[in-house]
Motif scaffolding. Structure first.
Motif, PDB file in Angstrom:
ATOM      1  N   ALA A  89      46.205  34.488  58.160  1.00  0.00           N
ATOM      2  CA  ALA A  89      46.815  35.947  57.687  1.00  0.00           C
ATOM      3  C   ALA A  89      47.190  35.467  56.343  1.00  0.00           C
ATOM      4  O   ALA A  89      47.136  35.266  55.663  1.00  0.00           O
ATOM      5  CB  ALA A  89      48.413  35.548  58.814  1.00  0.00           C
ATOM      6  N   LYS A  90      47.207  37.620  55.759  1.00  0.00           N
ATOM      7  CA  LYS A  90      48.154  37.196  53.982  1.00  0.00           C
ATOM      8  C   LYS A  90      49.184  37.085  54.118  1.00  0.00           C
ATOM      9  O   LYS A  90      49.912  36.483  55.186  1.00  0.00           O
ATOM     10  CB  LYS A  90      47.432  39.015  53.510  1.00  0.00           C
ATOM     11  N   ARG A 121      55.883  43.092  59.070  1.00  0.00           N
ATOM     12  CA  ARG A 121      54.943  43.167  59.222  1.00  0.00           C
ATOM     13  C   ARG A 121      54.726  42.389  59.816  1.00  0.00           C
ATOM     14  O   ARG A 121      54.015  41.437  59.825  1.00  0.00           O
ATOM     15  CB  ARG A 121      54.297  43.621  58.229  1.00  0.00           C
ATOM     16  N   GLN A 180      48.386  40.259  58.730  1.00  0.00           N
ATOM     17  CA  GLN A 180      47.041  40.592  58.582  1.00  0.00           C
ATOM     18  C   GLN A 180      45.914  39.890  58.228  1.00  0.00           C
ATOM     19  O   GLN A 180      46.557  38.188  57.850  1.00  0.00           O
ATOM     20  CB  GLN A 180      47.437  41.635  56.702  1.00  0.00           C
ATOM     21  N   GLU A 181      44.498  40.554  58.220  1.00  0.00           N
ATOM     22  CA  GLU A 181      43.629  39.629  58.010  1.00  0.00           C
ATOM     23  C   GLU A 181      43.573  38.555  57.166  1.00  0.00           C
ATOM     24  O   GLU A 181      44.115  39.621  55.733  1.00  0.00           O
ATOM     25  CB  GLU A 181      42.419  39.993  58.332  1.00  0.00           C
ATOM     26  N   LEU A 191      54.656  43.445  52.719  1.00  0.00           N
ATOM     27  CA  LEU A 191      54.096  42.436  54.060  1.00  0.00           C
ATOM     28  C   LEU A 191      55.281  42.620  55.270  1.00  0.00           C
ATOM     29  O   LEU A 191      55.290  41.010  56.343  1.00  0.00           O
ATOM     30  CB  LEU A 191      53.229  42.058  53.917  1.00  0.00           C
TER      31      LEU A 191
END
Length: 489
Positions: free
Chosen positions: A31-32, A41, A44-45, A38
């Protein structure tokens, strides 16, 4: 260069290294980095990269306080940027795809690390199991709740970011594990303590359906109604944290440097809010109380290998004995009056009783496959403590010998390791721990008892101590009432 040290996942090519007879690919981003905007959060991919990315060193462990990780923590690389996993495999291009074992560490959801030597996956990989260890966010970074999250989240709530990290890792594994010789349709998840409880959260979460086919639960502290906290209840901590830093919004709180929240010897949430951050009932990741979902079979119906250790369990603070004995309708006088022995003994038996009751309910009420164990190999005066089974399961006694507190590992321990790990390996490969050369381990039924894992492994009856004859039936009645919907907690 060994061509098998190159693996190509969807984000790009990786260069691994040889590790104890296996191939290791370490520090892979799934993930990021969950930093800056972020932070708090959903994961994220990860982004793609050009060329060949080195995957020969572990990346950062999640930021945490001292005391939630084994020795060696002082030299660990800690960072808020921690969403990386590690893969060990025997072959990146095998003739036949191999089963996959995904491990989630424990640490009370406050700490833990995927690079613990006890979890090194080289030996399991050399025996035909692609082994993965996963970092996920913990403490305030993994589980903070705040009202502003409702508007930001696609789920309309928040918190549970550490669990969403785990789900994101399983999706990454589904999409990429074939590049490492693994079979995405033969994934077993496992964990210890909070890692085991995480597996239970994944069992009940609609977001993880279909991402694994079996579970190994090692010593999860489960079925505690006092831990059934809703997102709205947990938001009070997030609001208090904003007050501590004079922030009006969650976005302002995101601008506070990570080290202000947590360091090696402090945790601002514990210090200022008198609270701690753990999974919550958010209606999406965890639809309703985890314990009730498990007991009512509102979860994935997959094979489970479940157990605990003979001398684990700890008290739950002031009023623990009164709270538990009143819940179960038993007298505290079955234990000696001296403290802390009374609390410690009740916690030990209550811990075991919950594992036993769930095993019985899952098998007797729903007819699902489950194998129960008690790990009983002692280490001197401390007995068979929380987590003592892990290096046996991963075949890593050699890496963990310095952690042994009282008695060194013997040749008998190494022989026992072959048996215990053999059960784990068979379960990961077939969904059944039994196999050639191992004492037969019966599937849990009403009268089957459990496998006593010690230097000699034998099947024994459910009650391991005299107190169990009182405590375990009481725990079973209480949990059966939860399973039947008579009580909710």
């Amino acid at each position: 260069m060994n061509e098998k040290l190159i693996a190509v996942c969807r984000q790009g090519a990786l260069l691994g290294k040889e590790d104890r007879g296996a191939l290791a690919f370490l520090g892979i981003p799934f993930a990021k980095p969950p930093v800056g905007p972020l932070r708090w959060r959903e994961p994220q991919e990860p982004g793609a990269w050009r060329g060949i990315r080195p995957a020969t060193q572990y990346n950062a462990a999640p930021l945490q306080t001292f005391g939630h990780s084994p020795n060696g923590f002082e030299t660990a690389f800690l960072s808020e940027d921690c969403l990386y996993l590690n893969i060990w495999t025997a072959d990146t291009v095998p003739q036949e795809k191999m089963p996959v074992y995904v491990w989630f560490y424990g640490g009370s959801y406050q700490g833990g690390r995927a690079d613990d030597p006890a979890f090194n996956g080289a030996h399991l990989a050399s025996r035909g199991i692609v082994t993965v260890t996963v970092n996920y966010r913990v403490n305030v970074f993994g589980f903070l709740c705040h009202p502003d999250m409702r508007a930001e989240s696609p789920y309309g709530t928040g918190g549970n970011f550490g669990l969403l990290d785990q789900i994101a890792s399983l999706k990454w594994i589904r999409d990429n594990i074939e590049a490492f010789g693994g079979d995405p349709d033969r994934v077993t998840i496992g964990g210890h303590s909070a890692g085991s409880a995480s597996c239970n959260n994944l069992l009940v979460s609609p977001l993880s359906r279909g991402l694994f086919r079996a579970v190994i639960n090692e010593s999860g502290d489960v079925f505690q109604p006092e831990r059934d906290i809703t997102f709205d209840q947990a938001c009070a901590t997030g609001e208090k944290l904003c007050e501590v830093f004079s922030c009006r919004t969650l976005d302002e709180l995101r601008s506070v440097p990570a080290e202000k929240f947590i360091g090696r010897d402090f945790d601002i949430v514990m210090k200022e809010c008198r609270s701690f951050c753990t999974p919550v009932i958010d209606g999406t990741v965890i639809p309703y109380a985890q314990g009730n979902m498990l007991l009512r079979n509102d979860c994935m119906q997959v094979p489970i290998l479940l157990g605990s250790n003979a001398d684990e369990g700890s008290g739950g603070g002031p009023g623990y004995v009164t709270r538990v004995t009143e819940r179960l309708g038993i007298s505290p006088d079955i234990y000696p009056p001296e403290e802390p022995e009374r609390t410690r003994s009740l916690a030990r038996d209550y811990w075991y009783g919950r594992h036993l009751a769930w095993a019985k309910i899952r098998t007797e009420k729903y007819g699902l496959a489950l194998w129960q164990y008690v790990f009983a190999r002692t280490d001197g005066e401390i007995g068979a403590q929380h987590g003592a089974e892990i290096p046996y399961a991963f075949r890593n006694l050699d890496l963990c010998a310095s952690e042994r507190r009282f008695e060194p590992y013997t040749d008998n321990d190494y022989a026992f390791m072959e048996t215990l790990s053999g059960y784990w390996e068979n379960f990961i490969k077939t969904g059944d721990p039994n196999g050639p050369g191992l004492p037969f381990w019966p599937k849990k039924t009403q009268d089957s008892g459990h496998m006593r894992l010690n230097l000699s492994c034998t099947v024994e009856g459910d009650y391991t101590r005299p107190e169990d004859e009182i405590v375990c039936p009481a725990v079973y009645r209480w949990m059966k009432d939860r399973a039947d919907g008579i009580i909710d907690g």
